[in-house]
Design a protein around this motif. Structure first.
Motif, PDB file in Angstrom:
ATOM      1  N   PRO A 100       0.857  -1.272   0.004  1.00 40.27           N
ATOM      2  CA  PRO A 100      -0.001   0.028  -0.145  1.00 40.27           C
ATOM      3  C   PRO A 100       0.974   1.370   0.012  1.00 40.27           C
ATOM      4  O   PRO A 100       0.354   2.022  -0.851  1.00 40.27           O
ATOM      5  CB  PRO A 100      -0.920  -0.050   1.325  1.00 40.27           C
ATOM      6  CG  PRO A 100      -0.690  -1.686   1.557  1.00 40.27           C
ATOM      7  CD  PRO A 100       0.363  -2.096   1.074  1.00 40.27           C
ATOM      8  N   THR A 101       1.780   1.331   0.818  1.00 38.73           N
ATOM      9  CA  THR A 101       2.775   2.594   0.905  1.00 38.73           C
ATOM     10  C   THR A 101       4.045   2.382   0.779  1.00 38.73           C
ATOM     11  O   THR A 101       4.896   2.326   1.680  1.00 38.73           O
ATOM     12  CB  THR A 101       2.202   3.173   2.460  1.00 38.73           C
ATOM     13  OG1 THR A 101       2.592   2.453   3.424  1.00 38.73           O
ATOM     14  CG2 THR A 101       0.863   3.876   2.436  1.00 38.73           C
ATOM     15  N   PRO A 102       4.620   1.913  -0.496  1.00 34.13           N
ATOM     16  CA  PRO A 102       5.931   1.500  -0.470  1.00 34.13           C
ATOM     17  C   PRO A 102       6.852   2.808  -0.473  1.00 34.13           C
ATOM     18  O   PRO A 102       6.418   3.952  -0.607  1.00 34.13           O
ATOM     19  CB  PRO A 102       6.201   1.124  -1.935  1.00 34.13           C
ATOM     20  CG  PRO A 102       5.071   1.736  -2.360  1.00 34.13           C
ATOM     21  CD  PRO A 102       3.888   1.760  -1.526  1.00 34.13           C
ATOM     22  N   GLU A 103       7.940   2.689  -0.018  1.00 31.07           N
ATOM     23  CA  GLU A 103       9.054   3.786   0.360  1.00 31.07           C
ATOM     24  C   GLU A 103       9.894   3.757  -0.926  1.00 31.07           C
ATOM     25  O   GLU A 103      11.047   3.284  -1.145  1.00 31.07           O
ATOM     26  CB  GLU A 103       9.904   3.809   1.628  1.00 31.07           C
ATOM     27  CG  GLU A 103       8.982   3.889   2.840  1.00 31.07           C
ATOM     28  CD  GLU A 103       9.734   3.970   4.087  1.00 31.07           C
ATOM     29  OE1 GLU A 103      11.008   3.682   3.750  1.00 31.07           O
ATOM     30  OE2 GLU A 103       9.113   3.746   5.124  1.00 31.07           O
ATOM     31  N   ASN A 104       9.525   4.760  -2.113  1.00 28.31           N
ATOM     32  CA  ASN A 104      10.219   4.714  -3.214  1.00 28.31           C
ATOM     33  C   ASN A 104      11.182   5.946  -3.191  1.00 28.31           C
ATOM     34  O   ASN A 104      10.803   6.855  -2.431  1.00 28.31           O
ATOM     35  CB  ASN A 104       9.382   4.836  -4.534  1.00 28.31           C
ATOM     36  CG  ASN A 104       8.713   3.555  -4.853  1.00 28.31           C
ATOM     37  OD1 ASN A 104       9.163   2.400  -4.714  1.00 28.31           O
ATOM     38  ND2 ASN A 104       7.385   3.721  -5.088  1.00 28.31           N
ATOM     39  N   ARG A 105      12.456   6.058  -4.074  1.00 32.62           N
ATOM     40  CA  ARG A 105      13.214   7.211  -4.131  1.00 32.62           C
ATOM     41  C   ARG A 105      13.597   7.404  -5.266  1.00 32.62           C
ATOM     42  O   ARG A 105      13.731   6.408  -6.128  1.00 32.62           O
ATOM     43  CB  ARG A 105      14.268   7.140  -3.116  1.00 32.62           C
ATOM     44  CG  ARG A 105      15.341   5.903  -3.265  1.00 32.62           C
ATOM     45  CD  ARG A 105      16.322   5.968  -2.318  1.00 32.62           C
ATOM     46  NE  ARG A 105      17.607   6.918  -2.648  1.00 32.62           N
ATOM     47  CZ  ARG A 105      18.541   6.779  -2.293  1.00 32.62           C
ATOM     48  NH1 ARG A 105      18.992   5.930  -1.143  1.00 32.62           N
ATOM     49  NH2 ARG A 105      19.532   7.572  -2.612  1.00 32.62           N
ATOM     50  N   PHE A 106      14.019   8.772  -5.568  1.00 32.39           N
ATOM     51  CA  PHE A 106      14.501   8.917  -7.185  1.00 32.39           C
ATOM     52  C   PHE A 106      15.780   8.459  -7.293  1.00 32.39           C
ATOM     53  O   PHE A 106      16.603   8.316  -6.566  1.00 32.39           O
ATOM     54  CB  PHE A 106      14.438  10.299  -7.305  1.00 32.39           C
ATOM     55  CG  PHE A 106      13.079  10.889  -7.485  1.00 32.39           C
ATOM     56  CD1 PHE A 106      12.417  10.902  -8.699  1.00 32.39           C
ATOM     57  CD2 PHE A 106      12.558  12.053  -6.568  1.00 32.39           C
ATOM     58  CE1 PHE A 106      10.859  11.505  -8.737  1.00 32.39           C
ATOM     59  CE2 PHE A 106      11.215  12.372  -6.914  1.00 32.39           C
ATOM     60  CZ  PHE A 106      10.574  12.234  -7.892  1.00 32.39           C
TER      61      PHE A 106
END
Length: 302
Positions: free
Chosen positions: A209-215
């Motif tokens: 549901p709330t993944p921690e993605n980064r650029f």
């Protein structure tokens, strides 16, 4: 893009496991050459609008583009990563790819299990469209899934790679893609613009549901790819020269591996210091031009 229709009962004389002739195979393969450029999003919008005078918007690329999410598999020693860094003439990698928004993805959502390989300068892709749950059983649980005779060689190759090399989920990449396709004499031409390139090195289920993605690529930059079956049209090379575009050797998977510290940063790594933003503001969105509504992207879109 191909989807498997529900097969009709076998006709007399048709072997067990064979597909009726009218049923589309889930298996798809193609070869092409790829040229990559890293451009600011504002310039990417200008190039896109210029290309649109001679190309058509991909039927599955709505205004603003569509999401592309890929789960890459690699060995514990990152064999596929190092093959890319070392520039081996033959190399390949395995991934599960989803086209569109990840919100609401279920085990029944269509995804592509894909082997992407490079043979000298030619990029080859072979993929099969499967329900997400089935794809995970094949790649994560290492199960031999149900398949047709026509799909057998590919499914067996995926399973052999996963088992023999002890492949495991390594990184997820995601981005927003806009795509144009050639017309008339340029029907083999495809140009894509990928922005907001990001990812993660954990939580590998697409449905979190709330993944921690980064650029993983500076957010004010876009990756432009020119893809052709044989040769690049002269007017495309003229455009690249006129706009001072320089070819780059960039891989979204490599960027992710290095951005998350899974391997030392190579000479190919793109850092913000290599392409500083024009202003210290937040990400500049890719401007949009009016366009006719397009169909939603489906699994199997290149």
């Amino acid at each position: 893009m191909v989807f498997l229709s529900k097969a009709a009962p076998a006709r007399e004389g048709q072997g067990v496991g064979e597909e009726p002739l009218h049923v589309a195979s889930r298996l798809h393969a193609f070869n092409r050459f790829e040229l990559k450029y890293l451009v600011p999003v504002e310039q990417a919008a200008e190039i896109r609008d210029e290309l649109a005078e001679r190309m058509d918007r991909d039927a599955h690329s709505p205004v603003g583009g569509y999401g592309v999410w890929s789960l890459y598999y690699d060995t514990p020693e990152l064999r596929f990563y190092w093959e890319k860094i070392e520039g081996l003439k033959f190399r390949r990698k395995l991934r599960i790819r989803h086209y569109g928004d990840l919100a609401g993805i279920t085990d029944d959502s269509p995804v592509c299990v894909e082997i992407k390989q490079r043979v000298n300068r030619v990029t080859q892709k072979r993929r099969i469209t499967l329900p997400y749950g089935t794809a995970r059983r094949l790649c994560d649980d290492r199960e031999l899934i149900e398949h047709s005779a026509r799909e057998s060689a590919f499914v067996q190759e995926v399973l052999e790679l996963v088992v023999r090399l002890n492949l495991r989920p390594t990184a997820i990449t995601g981005y927003q893609r806009e795509a144009l396709v050639g017309r008339d004499a340029d029907t083999g031409l495809r140009v894509t613009f990928d922005r907001r390139v990001r990812g993660r090195d954990r939580d590998f289920h697409f449905g979190i549901p709330t993944p921690e993605n980064r650029f993983t690529i500076p957010p004010h930059m876009a990756v432009m790819e020119i893809k052709v079956n044989e040769r690049t049209p002269h007017w495309i090379t003229d455009l690249a020269a006129r706009r001072n575009l320089n070819l780059v050797r960039i891989s979204k998977y490599v960027q992710s591996v290095e951005a998350f510290g899974l391997a030392p940063r190579s000479v190919f790594h793109i850092d913000e210091s290599d392409c500083p933003p024009p202003t210290p503001t937040d990400e500049t969105p890719l401007p949009q031009r009016p366009a006719r509504p397009a169909a939603s992207p489906k699994a199997g879109t290149p």
